[in-house]
Write a protein that holds these residues in place. Structure first.
Motif, short mmCIF file in Angstrom:
data_model
loop_
_atom_site.label_atom_id
_atom_site.label_comp_id
_atom_site.label_asym_id
_atom_site.label_seq_id
_atom_site.Cartn_x
_atom_site.Cartn_y
_atom_site.Cartn_z
N GLY A 400 0.88 -1.16 0.29
CA GLY A 400 -0.03 0.12 -0.21
C GLY A 400 1.27 1.91 0.35
O GLY A 400 0.25 2.67 -0.32
N HIS A 401 1.88 0.97 0.42
CA HIS A 401 2.94 1.94 0.44
C HIS A 401 3.85 2.72 -0.90
O HIS A 401 3.66 1.56 -2.23
N LEU A 402 4.48 3.90 -1.77
CA LEU A 402 5.17 3.76 -2.98
C LEU A 402 6.39 4.62 -2.34
O LEU A 402 7.08 4.64 -2.20
N CYS A 403 7.14 2.72 -3.22
CA CYS A 403 8.35 3.35 -2.28
C CYS A 403 9.33 3.11 -3.81
O CYS A 403 9.25 1.99 -4.79
N ALA A 404 10.48 3.94 -4.08
CA ALA A 404 11.39 3.61 -4.72
C ALA A 404 12.53 3.80 -4.66
O ALA A 404 13.20 3.89 -2.96
N ASP A 405 13.42 2.97 -5.56
CA ASP A 405 14.61 2.85 -5.20
C ASP A 405 15.41 2.16 -3.87
O ASP A 405 16.18 2.71 -3.35
N PHE A 418 17.37 0.11 3.09
CA PHE A 418 16.93 1.50 2.49
C PHE A 418 15.60 2.11 1.42
O PHE A 418 16.51 1.01 0.27
N THR A 419 15.19 3.41 1.50
CA THR A 419 13.78 3.13 0.53
C THR A 419 13.29 4.31 0.62
O THR A 419 13.15 5.43 1.72
N ASN A 420 12.85 5.23 -0.44
CA ASN A 420 12.48 6.69 -0.99
C ASN A 420 11.50 6.52 -1.19
O ASN A 420 10.41 6.24 -2.15
N MET A 421 10.51 6.94 0.29
CA MET A 421 8.93 6.56 0.27
C MET A 421 8.79 7.51 0.21
O MET A 421 8.43 8.72 0.89
N GLU A 428 6.04 12.47 -3.94
CA GLU A 428 7.22 12.45 -4.04
C GLU A 428 7.87 11.55 -4.07
O GLU A 428 8.52 11.05 -2.82
N HIS A 429 9.31 10.79 -4.72
CA HIS A 429 10.46 9.66 -3.86
C HIS A 429 11.70 11.20 -3.67
O HIS A 429 12.48 10.16 -3.16
#
Length: 566
Positions: A400-405, A418-421, A428-429
């Motif tokens: 349910g969460h938006l996580c990038a890279d 390590f995540t850009n949430m 925005e990430h």
């Protein structure tokens, strides 16, 4: 799992005293998305008790009002307020004390521990200072003020084309009535002054929520976190500056919009400026020359990005995002490194949703891949069934969460994610980095770090490759996002502290695209032995080179987040 300081509530909801909070708003009858986000947090975390809200002190009209009108017109096009659902606050609102203004709020008998000023109300601050000197209920209160709510905050950065916009959270307490910087953040400047203003207001809530969470967790003021970085110059505070901004505003906005329109037009004719390719190098990742290297040209109508190297049975494999133009959905391709470049093997992993950032690593006897699956709103871990082209899904996390890279790293017997949430209404990430302790590479149980987000800085937050060890030292690759661009450069960050209580990192190298005038970006690095791979972004036309800040030597120890020693 939890996405930010809001979610960190579950990690210690029963720790510390309940803090009674009041909030000064610009207009309690018209709440913005970030104001609703804060109020919802205060109503859902049991460590806080939202007791009152108030509107700001009525102000006299100023010469800057014409600039405010221009911002409203700009905002109607480029910065429309977004929706943020706040059911707990909506339910609690009828029972809240709603003051007619800060003076009435401060004159009420209700005791308040924390007064949060989201209106940058100088009159309220003066009233508060007049009350904290005695023995009354306000003696031990804390007054918090965000610079992002100052008049015209963020306008100067866009109008003067600054690469980033700095924000400051200031704390006023009885022993320091003149205030002290509690925390800072740095964000990528947007093309529209109104959008930049709205963006930094929303993203600064991440900083505020983190510090509120810390206040509730630890009653000792000296343990509150503070940034070691001096805040960036950020505000237009005088009439003279406001008038200068008013004159420059329409010209800068028109120029920025025309550039964006030109990029869209170029993309429609096949000249997309987002043309990423790969380059291979030999050397040491800390001092290799980025002007050397062999270009790897994508096949067909695709771009290639986010490369990861992986050694297996004596051979070097290259995994990367393969994104066909027009598809709006990437997949993971794999190649073997040969003497003259790469030998393309083909498809490694494809799903009905977009894939990128194929972080491949070993854990025990398994070869695992954790690609970016942001579009699926979860993090996925895949295991190699038949390396390198057959994989099975073995675990999901942060549903349910938006996580990038995202990347995993084992340190002192503990796995760290390590995540850009993304957080807030403007997903925005690139601005914040979140850290979670994990029980295993399968991410079955995640514990958010108490300093989340551990980095609030678009210049260093977003991941650009793996976390790795060199001897006893730990490093991670990160992106440099500034000048309103994505993926302008790449950094090597040294992690000085990584444990359940602290996180601190510093910049040791920055790689910019200035080594090649045909490039406008370079945002991901990986290496294996003396083999290095980096993605680069080609220009579609000759924009003037304006990335001079990237040539500046880093300041050791200038980028960090940690708790003070008790």
């Amino acid at each position: 799992m939890l996405s930010s300081a809001e979610a960190d509530a579950d990690a210690g909801a029963n720790a510390g005293a309940i803090l009674r909070c009041a909030v000064i708003l610009r207009d309690p009858t018209r709440l913005s998305c970030e104001e609703r986000r804060l109020l919802e947090y205060l109503c859902t975390d049991e460590r806080f008790d939202l007791v009152a809200i108030a509107g700001r002190t009525p102000r006299k009209r100023k010469a800057a009002d014409l600039l405010a009108v221009m911002m409203r017109l700009d905002g109607a096009v480029f910065a429309r307020d977004l929706k943020f659902d706040a059911p707990a606050f909506d339910a609690a609102r009828p029972s809240l004390h709603v003051a007619d203004g800060p003076a009435q709020l401060l004159g009420a008998s209700t005791a308040i521990d924390v007064l949060i000023d989201l209106a940058f109300d100088d009159e309220a601050l003066r009233e508060w200072r007049a009350r904290i000197g005695g023995d009354g209920e306000w003696t031990n209160a804390t007054y918090l003020q965000l610079s992002t709510y100052a008049p015209m905050a963020g306008v100067a950065e866009t109008v003067t084309r600054r690469p980033v916009t700095g924000v400051t959270l200031t704390r006023y307490v009885v022993c320091r009535p003149d205030g002290e910087t509690l925390a800072t953040g740095v964000f990528n400047t947007k093309f529209s002054p109104a959008l930049n203003n709205a963006y930094i207001r929303e993203k600064s809530i991440d900083i505020l929520l983190r510090e509120l969470t810390r206040m509730a967790r630890d009653e000792r003021a000296e343990r509150l976190a503070t940034s070691e970085r001096a805040p960036e110059p950020m505000l237009l505070e005088t009439q003279t500056d406001a008038r200068k901004a008013l004159l420059a505003y329409p010209f800068v906005l028109a120029d920025n919009v025309s550039r964006r329109v030109a990029r869209v037009a170029a993309g429609s004719t096949g000249l997309s400026p987002a043309r990423w390719t790969l380059r291979l190098f030999r050397g040491d990742v800390f001092d290799f020359d980025p002007s050397t290297g062999k270009e790897i040209t994508p096949t067909g109508g695709s771009y290639w990005a986010d490369p990861f190297l992986f050694e297996h049975n004596g051979d070097q494999y290259l995994f990367f995002e393969d994104y066909p133009y027009g598809s709006r959905r990437g997949y993971i391709s794999v190649a073997k490194i040969g003497e003259n470049g790469i030998d393309l093997i083909g498809l490694a992993l494809q799903t009905p949703y977009h894939l990128s950032y194929p972080f491949v690593f070993r854990a025990g006897g398994d070869i695992l891949m954790m690609p970016e699956t942001n579009q699926a709103r979860q993090i996925e871990v895949w295991r190699a069934v038949k390396f390198p082209t057959e994989w099975e899904l073995v675990s999901v996390a942060l549903e349910g969460h938006l996580c990038a890279d995202s990347a995993l790293f084992e340190h002192q017997g503990r796995w760290w994610l390590f995540t850009n949430m993304a957080s807030g209404a403007r997903q925005e990430h690139c601005s914040v980095l979140h850290l979670f302790a994990a029980d295993s590479p399968l991410l079955t149980n995640l514990t958010p770090h108490p300093l989340n987000p551990v980095v609030v800085d678009s210049r260093t937050a977003r991941g650009a490759g793996r976390v790795f060890r060199r001897g006893e030292r730990v490093f991670r690759f990160s992106q440099y996002n500034a000048y309103g661009e994505y993926g302008v450069g790449a950094n090597i960050m040294e992690i000085d502290r990584l444990d359940p209580e602290n996180y601190r990192e510093r910049l040791v190298r920055r790689i910019s695209p200035s080594f090649d005038p045909t490039l406008m970006g370079a945002h991901h690095i990986d290496f294996s032995g003396d083999l290095i791979v980096m993605d680069v972004r080609h220009r579609a036309w000759g924009f003037a080179r304006r990335f001079s800040e990237l040539e500046m030597a880093p300041t050791p120890g200038s980028l960090s987040a940690s708790t003070r020693a008790p």
